[in-house]
Design a protein around this motif. Structure first.
Motif, short mmCIF file in Angstrom:
data_model
loop_
_atom_site.label_atom_id
_atom_site.label_comp_id
_atom_site.label_asym_id
_atom_site.label_seq_id
_atom_site.Cartn_x
_atom_site.Cartn_y
_atom_site.Cartn_z
N PRO A 171 19.31 64.40 62.80
CA PRO A 171 20.93 63.76 63.12
C PRO A 171 20.94 65.77 63.66
CG PRO A 171 20.90 64.25 60.47
CD PRO A 171 19.14 63.79 61.09
N HIS A 172 22.56 65.77 64.55
CA HIS A 172 23.22 66.60 64.97
C HIS A 172 24.39 66.55 64.62
CE1 HIS A 172 19.19 67.94 67.12
NE2 HIS A 172 19.44 66.76 67.44
N ARG A 173 25.59 67.79 64.61
CA ARG A 173 26.76 66.86 64.36
C ARG A 173 27.71 67.50 65.56
NH1 ARG A 173 24.52 65.62 60.82
NH2 ARG A 173 25.58 64.00 61.49
N SER A 174 27.06 67.15 66.88
CA SER A 174 28.29 67.60 68.22
C SER A 174 28.26 66.49 68.91
CB SER A 174 28.06 68.77 69.02
OG SER A 174 28.24 69.74 68.19
N PHE A 175 29.11 65.57 69.41
CA PHE A 175 29.16 64.74 70.02
C PHE A 175 29.53 64.98 71.37
CE2 PHE A 175 30.96 60.99 72.33
CZ PHE A 175 30.21 60.29 71.99
N SER A 176 28.99 64.38 72.93
CA SER A 176 29.42 64.46 74.02
C SER A 176 29.32 63.48 74.99
CB SER A 176 28.50 65.59 75.12
OG SER A 176 29.06 65.75 76.02
N ALA A 177 30.15 62.48 75.21
CA ALA A 177 30.25 61.68 75.41
C ALA A 177 30.17 61.90 77.43
CB ALA A 177 31.61 60.90 75.94
N ALA A 178 30.43 62.68 77.85
CA ALA A 178 29.61 62.85 79.12
C ALA A 178 27.88 63.07 79.53
CB ALA A 178 30.41 63.82 79.77
N ILE A 179 27.76 63.54 78.57
CA ILE A 179 25.67 63.92 78.31
C ILE A 179 24.78 62.61 77.24
CG2 ILE A 179 23.66 65.13 76.87
CD1 ILE A 179 26.07 67.12 76.78
N GLY A 180 26.36 62.29 76.46
CA GLY A 180 25.44 60.81 76.42
C GLY A 180 25.20 60.54 74.89
N ALA A 193 32.80 67.23 70.55
CA ALA A 193 33.83 67.05 69.66
C ALA A 193 32.42 67.22 68.35
CB ALA A 193 34.12 65.32 69.33
N ALA A 194 33.12 67.69 67.13
CA ALA A 194 32.03 67.50 66.16
C ALA A 194 32.06 66.56 65.29
CB ALA A 194 32.41 69.23 65.27
N PRO A 195 31.95 64.82 64.85
CA PRO A 195 32.06 64.12 64.19
C PRO A 195 32.10 64.34 62.68
CG PRO A 195 31.09 63.19 66.07
CD PRO A 195 31.38 64.74 66.13
N SER A 196 31.71 63.67 61.77
CA SER A 196 31.89 64.15 60.18
C SER A 196 29.23 63.02 60.90
CB SER A 196 32.28 63.37 59.59
OG SER A 196 32.69 61.66 59.67
N GLU A 197 29.38 63.74 59.49
CA GLU A 197 28.15 62.87 58.98
C GLU A 197 28.37 61.65 59.31
OE1 GLU A 197 24.24 62.23 56.23
OE2 GLU A 197 25.87 63.96 55.94
N ALA A 198 29.36 60.36 58.16
CA ALA A 198 29.72 59.35 58.42
C ALA A 198 29.89 58.63 59.40
CB ALA A 198 30.59 59.08 56.83
N THR A 199 30.45 59.69 60.29
CA THR A 199 30.52 59.21 61.48
C THR A 199 29.86 58.90 62.49
OG1 THR A 199 33.57 60.13 61.43
CG2 THR A 199 31.99 59.46 64.16
N PHE A 200 28.85 59.75 62.61
CA PHE A 200 27.41 58.84 63.27
C PHE A 200 26.96 57.60 62.23
CE2 PHE A 200 27.82 63.61 65.19
CZ PHE A 200 26.96 62.68 66.48
N VAL A 201 27.06 58.08 61.44
CA VAL A 201 25.98 57.13 60.63
C VAL A 201 26.65 55.42 61.02
CG1 VAL A 201 25.47 55.50 58.37
CG2 VAL A 201 25.26 58.41 59.06
N LEU A 228 35.52 57.98 69.35
CA LEU A 228 34.43 58.53 69.86
C LEU A 228 33.41 57.32 71.13
CD1 LEU A 228 33.07 60.65 67.66
CD2 LEU A 228 34.20 61.27 69.45
N VAL A 229 33.69 55.69 70.31
CA VAL A 229 33.66 54.70 71.28
C VAL A 229 34.09 54.82 72.33
CG1 VAL A 229 33.30 52.00 71.12
CG2 VAL A 229 32.01 53.44 69.32
N ALA A 230 35.40 54.66 72.57
CA ALA A 230 36.50 54.25 73.44
C ALA A 230 36.47 56.02 74.64
CB ALA A 230 37.45 55.03 73.15
N SER A 231 35.68 56.64 74.31
CA SER A 231 35.83 57.80 75.47
C SER A 231 34.61 57.33 76.02
CB SER A 231 35.70 59.29 74.37
OG SER A 231 35.05 59.29 73.21
N TYR A 232 32.99 57.65 75.12
CA TYR A 232 32.29 57.20 75.82
C TYR A 232 32.15 55.65 76.80
CZ TYR A 232 26.87 56.73 75.84
OH TYR A 232 25.96 56.38 76.79
N ILE A 233 32.86 54.54 76.18
CA ILE A 233 32.40 53.66 77.66
C ILE A 233 33.43 54.29 78.40
CG2 ILE A 233 32.19 51.97 75.82
CD1 ILE A 233 34.70 50.54 76.80
#
Length: 251
Positions: A171-180, A193-201, A228-233
């Motif tokens: 797992p990684h600790r950063s999130f980018s909606a634009a990259i996927g 963004a830097a979501p928590s491990e629990a958020t990624f799970v 994060l779901v809202a920003s992604y979609i």
């Protein structure tokens, strides 16, 4: 369509009602997601009269078996037999209603020009509406799982474990909606963004439909994942889902 007969233009299909609006004094235009014909826009004549026999079957969130006739611009609903009625259960609860409204708005946008995946969207939406109507899970979490799986069907499947750009194992600790989705330190763009491990799970659970994981998540994690779901979609659909702004995240 000159020379064609009524019978030759008639077809039968199952459909879920996505949206309706008034036409003239007694008619209604219905936006349908059908099982075999993709998204269909049709006129239901006379359904707003009190004597209409099938008006209630053509309310949003309901599923019906329909007889339709191809028209020049809009098809015509000639018969509607109720199959599953989710509208009343959903409409009686604000949380259920707003979640379902965001689902059907998303389905309408994703299937407007995509016939090839319409059947998959149809089955996914029916399952999600059924879960919301029956209260199987918290409505917002059902919505988030639906959204991620719907955009995946449309071709924008996220990665929440390995890097979405280079494929580096997570797992990684950063999130980018634009990259996927998840991004490694080397691919991480500024402002990620830097979501928590629990958020990624939880995000991975929502994507996979892992309800044991989804239901076990705490409220703080669920709200973080929802954002994060809202920003992604909305990034990948390149348009807003207006109904999402009505969904309350107060659990």
């Amino acid at each position: 369509m000159a020379g064609s007969t009524f019978a030759s233009r008639s077809y039968r299909d199952e459909a879920v009602v996505l949206r309706t609006y008034k036409l003239a004094e007694a008619d209604r235009i219905v936006i349908l997601l059908t099982k075999d014909h993709g998204q269909v826009r049709a006129v239901a004549k006379g359904v707003r009269r009190t004597t209409s026999r099938f008006g209630a079957r053509l309310e949003p969130f309901n599923v019906a078996t329909l007889q339709l006739v191809q028209g020049r611009t809009l098809d015509i609903v000639s018969q509607a037999l109720g199959k599953r009625s989710y509208g009343e259960q959903i409409g009686s609860d604000y949380a259920k209603y707003t979640a379902a409204a965001a689902m059907v708005e998303t389905a309408e946008k994703l299937t407007a020009d995509d016939y090839d995946t319409a059947r998959q969207h149809y089955h996914l939406l029916i399952g999600a509406l059924s879960a919301v109507a029956r209260g199987l899970h918290e409505p917002g979490r059902t919505l988030d799982s639906y959204l991620l799986r719907a955009v995946s069907i449309a071709g924008w499947a996220p990665s929440f474990v390995d890097c979405a750009r280079c494929g580096a194992p997570g797992p990684h600790r950063s999130f980018s909606a634009a990259i996927g989705g998840a991004v490694c330190p080397q691919c991480r763009p500024p402002g990620s963004a830097a979501p928590s491990e629990a958020t990624f799970v939880l995000l991975q659970g929502l994507l996979a439909g892992d309800w044991e994981t989804i239901d076990a998540a705490d409220s703080k994690t669920a709200r973080a994942a929802a954002g994060l779901v809202a920003s992604y979609i909305q990034w990948h659909m390149e348009r807003s889902v207006r109904s999402l702004s009505l969904v309350e995240r107060t659990e």
